[in-house]
Design a protein around this motif. Structure first.
Motif, PDB file in Angstrom:
ATOM      1  N   ARG A  21       0.828  -1.209   0.000  1.00  8.24           N
ATOM      2  CA  ARG A  21       0.000   0.000   0.000  1.00  8.24           C
ATOM      3  C   ARG A  21       0.863   1.261   0.000  1.00  8.24           C
ATOM      4  NH1 ARG A  21      -5.078  -1.600   4.041  1.00  8.24           N
ATOM      5  NH2 ARG A  21      -5.714  -3.461   2.855  1.00  8.24           N
ATOM      6  N   LEU A  22       1.852   1.233  -0.846  1.00  6.62           N
ATOM      7  CA  LEU A  22       2.744   2.381  -0.997  1.00  6.62           C
ATOM      8  C   LEU A  22       2.539   3.030  -2.359  1.00  6.62           C
ATOM      9  CD1 LEU A  22       6.081   0.802   0.306  1.00  6.62           C
ATOM     10  CD2 LEU A  22       4.687   2.491   1.510  1.00  6.62           C
ATOM     11  N   THR A  23       2.624   4.330  -2.407  1.00  9.31           N
ATOM     12  CA  THR A  23       2.658   5.022  -3.689  1.00  9.31           C
ATOM     13  C   THR A  23       4.090   4.966  -4.234  1.00  9.31           C
ATOM     14  OG1 THR A  23       3.239   7.166  -2.730  1.00  9.31           O
ATOM     15  CG2 THR A  23       0.876   6.623  -2.881  1.00  9.31           C
ATOM     16  N   GLN A  24       4.230   5.287  -5.490  1.00 10.42           N
ATOM     17  CA  GLN A  24       5.572   5.326  -6.062  1.00 10.42           C
ATOM     18  C   GLN A  24       6.440   6.353  -5.347  1.00 10.42           C
ATOM     19  OE1 GLN A  24       4.456   6.059 -10.164  1.00 10.42           O
ATOM     20  NE2 GLN A  24       4.780   3.912 -10.727  1.00 10.42           N
ATOM     21  N   LYS A  25       5.863   7.464  -4.973  1.00  6.84           N
ATOM     22  CA  LYS A  25       6.621   8.497  -4.260  1.00  6.84           C
ATOM     23  C   LYS A  25       7.054   7.989  -2.886  1.00  6.84           C
ATOM     24  CE  LYS A  25       8.168  12.734  -3.616  1.00  6.84           C
ATOM     25  NZ  LYS A  25       8.740  12.537  -2.261  1.00  6.84           N
ATOM     26  N   GLU A  26       6.171   7.283  -2.191  1.00  9.99           N
ATOM     27  CA  GLU A  26       6.525   6.756  -0.869  1.00  9.99           C
ATOM     28  C   GLU A  26       7.636   5.711  -0.972  1.00  9.99           C
ATOM     29  OE1 GLU A  26       2.239   7.270   1.479  1.00  9.99           O
ATOM     30  OE2 GLU A  26       2.610   5.503   0.212  1.00  9.99           O
ATOM     31  N   ALA A  28       9.860   5.590  -3.344  1.00  8.99           N
ATOM     32  CA  ALA A  28      11.078   6.327  -3.704  1.00  8.99           C
ATOM     33  C   ALA A  28      11.756   6.901  -2.458  1.00  8.99           C
ATOM     34  CB  ALA A  28      10.734   7.443  -4.683  1.00  8.99           C
ATOM     35  N   ASP A  29      10.950   7.393  -1.526  1.00 15.35           N
ATOM     36  CA  ASP A  29      11.516   7.959  -0.297  1.00 15.35           C
ATOM     37  C   ASP A  29      12.119   6.877   0.599  1.00 15.35           C
ATOM     38  OD1 ASP A  29      10.756  10.472  -1.103  1.00 15.35           O
ATOM     39  OD2 ASP A  29       8.866  10.452   0.018  1.00 15.35           O
ATOM     40  N   LEU A  30      11.513   5.666   0.587  1.00 16.36           N
ATOM     41  CA  LEU A  30      11.996   4.585   1.436  1.00 16.36           C
ATOM     42  C   LEU A  30      13.295   3.979   0.907  1.00 16.36           C
ATOM     43  CD1 LEU A  30       8.759   2.565   2.339  1.00 16.36           C
ATOM     44  CD2 LEU A  30      10.270   3.737   3.938  1.00 16.36           C
ATOM     45  N   ALA A  31      13.447   3.909  -0.402  1.00 17.29           N
ATOM     46  CA  ALA A  31      14.515   3.088  -0.990  1.00 17.29           C
ATOM     47  C   ALA A  31      15.947   3.529  -0.638  1.00 17.29           C
ATOM     48  CB  ALA A  31      14.291   2.929  -2.481  1.00 17.29           C
ATOM     49  N   SER A  36      11.161   9.198 -10.580  1.00 12.80           N
ATOM     50  CA  SER A  36      11.095   9.005 -12.031  1.00 12.80           C
ATOM     51  C   SER A  36      11.664   7.640 -12.432  1.00 12.80           C
ATOM     52  CB  SER A  36      11.851  10.120 -12.759  1.00 12.80           C
ATOM     53  OG  SER A  36      13.224  10.098 -12.423  1.00 12.80           O
ATOM     54  N   THR A  37      12.711   7.196 -11.732  1.00 20.39           N
ATOM     55  CA  THR A  37      13.292   5.886 -12.031  1.00 20.39           C
ATOM     56  C   THR A  37      12.289   4.776 -11.745  1.00 20.39           C
ATOM     57  OG1 THR A  37      15.557   6.617 -11.598  1.00 20.39           O
ATOM     58  CG2 THR A  37      15.119   4.255 -11.404  1.00 20.39           C
ATOM     59  N   ALA A  57      13.966  -3.987  -3.073  1.00 15.27           N
ATOM     60  CA  ALA A  57      13.614  -5.201  -2.328  1.00 15.27           C
ATOM     61  C   ALA A  57      13.724  -4.958  -0.823  1.00 15.27           C
ATOM     62  CB  ALA A  57      14.507  -6.361  -2.760  1.00 15.27           C
ATOM     63  N   ARG A  58      14.772  -4.263  -0.418  1.00 18.47           N
ATOM     64  CA  ARG A  58      14.943  -3.981   1.002  1.00 18.47           C
ATOM     65  C   ARG A  58      13.851  -3.032   1.503  1.00 18.47           C
ATOM     66  NH1 ARG A  58      21.029  -2.757   2.735  1.00 18.47           N
ATOM     67  NH2 ARG A  58      20.067  -3.165   4.756  1.00 18.47           N
ATOM     68  N   ALA A  59      13.517  -2.043   0.691  1.00 19.97           N
ATOM     69  CA  ALA A  59      12.469  -1.103   1.095  1.00 19.97           C
ATOM     70  C   ALA A  59      11.105  -1.790   1.198  1.00 19.97           C
ATOM     71  CB  ALA A  59      12.402   0.055   0.101  1.00 19.97           C
ATOM     72  N   LEU A  60      10.874  -2.779   0.345  1.00 21.19           N
ATOM     73  CA  LEU A  60       9.596  -3.490   0.328  1.00 21.19           C
ATOM     74  C   LEU A  60       9.585  -4.702   1.265  1.00 21.19           C
ATOM     75  CD1 LEU A  60       9.050  -3.363  -3.537  1.00 21.19           C
ATOM     76  CD2 LEU A  60       7.581  -2.250  -1.830  1.00 21.19           C
TER      77      LEU A  60
END
Length: 394
Positions: A21-26, A28-31, A36-37, A57-60
């Motif tokens: 339940r993460l947006t692409q922006k969220e 991106a901030d976690l990774a 854009s990538t 993978a680590r962020a997820l």
């Protein structure tokens, strides 16, 4: 235009992100990876580098293989390789059993010769034959080690476990890789062999490289170096030490530490000048050529793709250099060429990797990601490109 297949790495990233339940922006901030990538990777427009896949993978909180899609079971079934994995798994499970009556091992010298043959098969990337013969050899080596309890017998058993690691890592089974390395350590301790213990740490470091844990990988390399301090000075120690430095160079580069990576490469190069070509010493492929190949890898991991391509042109590997290592090199060069915009050159490198080591190349995640990137580019590519994708199962 999105990649035609829904089963590319970007699509798997998108699915895993939505489950969290993460947006692409969220994400991106976690990774952290740029927004854009992530957007372009999920759409299949941009190939995901190993470093980006590891970070996501680590962020997820998922295994890297969940994003890369390994193991590629449909292709394994087509190659009749899937049925060879369970016997290896079962053979690895009997490490501490007393030998059974139906296991009558050959003489130790014959088993050692067979173990060397399997190492050679893996370097030639005849994975099917190696995987088929390996379980029986493990059973025989296990029985021999428990009866003889000699250094040579435990070293033999450790060698079979090392081959199990090689085969399962190339076919995309990280759980079995871990088991095989644990078994290798168990046998190496009983053999009182610090070189085998050191090599086991090196291979563990590579596993951590693939999972994106670069600092932990560096710690394991240092443990391997410490184990080597117990051995006598000489060519064998120089070879293993040099290979450990090469592993550290790639780990440091993946961690974007250019200074450290260059330092490790320089030390490996110094040792390679002392050892000369030493490809068969513990089957590590060490020597001047391997240093040159790793220099290309380091540059690519540092995102210096133009330099990586120029470096690759100077490698000059001899024709009898291990196909497994050379095919991996061509896969890395293809990725660098794709990022420089040389789509034709990238596809030629993928074709060369297939020619050298078809079984290994088919299951190489970098090959698949590079192919997906070429497909998304939609530039002038030969008709054989479609056939290559069918062969990959993409």
């Amino acid at each position: 235009m999105p990649h035609r297949s829904d089963e590319h790495t970007g699509a798997r990233i998108a699915r895993a992100r939505k489950v969290r339940r993460l947006t692409q922006k969220e994400l991106a901030d976690l990774a952290p990876v740029s927004y854009s990538t992530i957007t372009k990777i999920e759409q299949g427009i941009l190939p995901a580098s190993p470093a980006v896949v590891n970070a996501l993978a680590r962020a997820l909180s998922v295994p890297v293989t969940e994003l890369t899609g390994q193991p590629y079971m449909d292709e394994l079934r087509k190659d009749q390789l899937d049925g060879l994995i369970q016997p290896i798994r079962e053979a690895l499970d009997v490490y501490d059993y007393e030998p059974e009556d139906d296991v009558v091992p050959r003489p130790l010298a014959d088993l050692v010769e067979h173990a060397e043959e399997l190492c050679a098969l893996v370097r030639r990337t005849d994975l099917k034959r190696a995987a088929a013969e390996l379980p029986g050899l493990i059973y025989e080596a296990t029985a021999t080690a428990h009866v003889a309890r000699s250094t040579d017998a435990w070293q033999l058993l450790a060698s079979t476990y090392r081959t199990a690691y090689d085969v399962t890592s190339k076919l995309g089974f990280p759980d079995l890789c871990t088991v095989a390395l644990d078994r290798m350590d168990w046998a190496a301790h009983r053999a009182s062999d610090p070189v085998l213990s050191s090599m086991r740490q090196y291979m563990r470091a590579l596993a951590y490289l693939r999972s994106g844990q670069y600092q932990r990988g560096q710690q394991l390399v240092r443990l391997g170096m410490r184990a080597l301090e117990q051995t006598e000075a000489g060519r064998e120690r120089d070879v293993v030490t040099g290979q450990l430095h090469l592993g550290s160079a790639v780990l440091a580069a993946r961690d974007q530490d250019k200074t450290a990576a260059e330092g490790f490469l320089a030390e490996a190069e110094r040792l390679a000048k002392l050892t000369g070509p030493a490809e068969k010493v513990h089957w590590l492929s060490f020597g001047p050529v391997n240093v040159a190949v790793h220099r290309t890898s380091v540059l690519a991991e540092l995102d210096e793709y133009d330099e990586a391509v120029r470096s690759a042109a100077t490698v000059g590997a001899p024709e009898d250099w291990p196909p497994s290592r050379l095919a991996h090199h061509h896969a890395e060069v293809a990725r660098a060429q794709l990022w420089t915009g040389d789509t034709e050159g990238a596809f030629k490198s993928l074709q060369e990797a297939r020619r050298l080591a078809p079984q290994q190349t088919r299951y190489h995640p970098t090959v698949r990601e590079t192919y997906a990137g070429l497909d998304a580019a939609k530039r002038q590519l030969p008709q054989t490109f479609v056939g290559y994708g069918s062969w990959l199962g993409m």
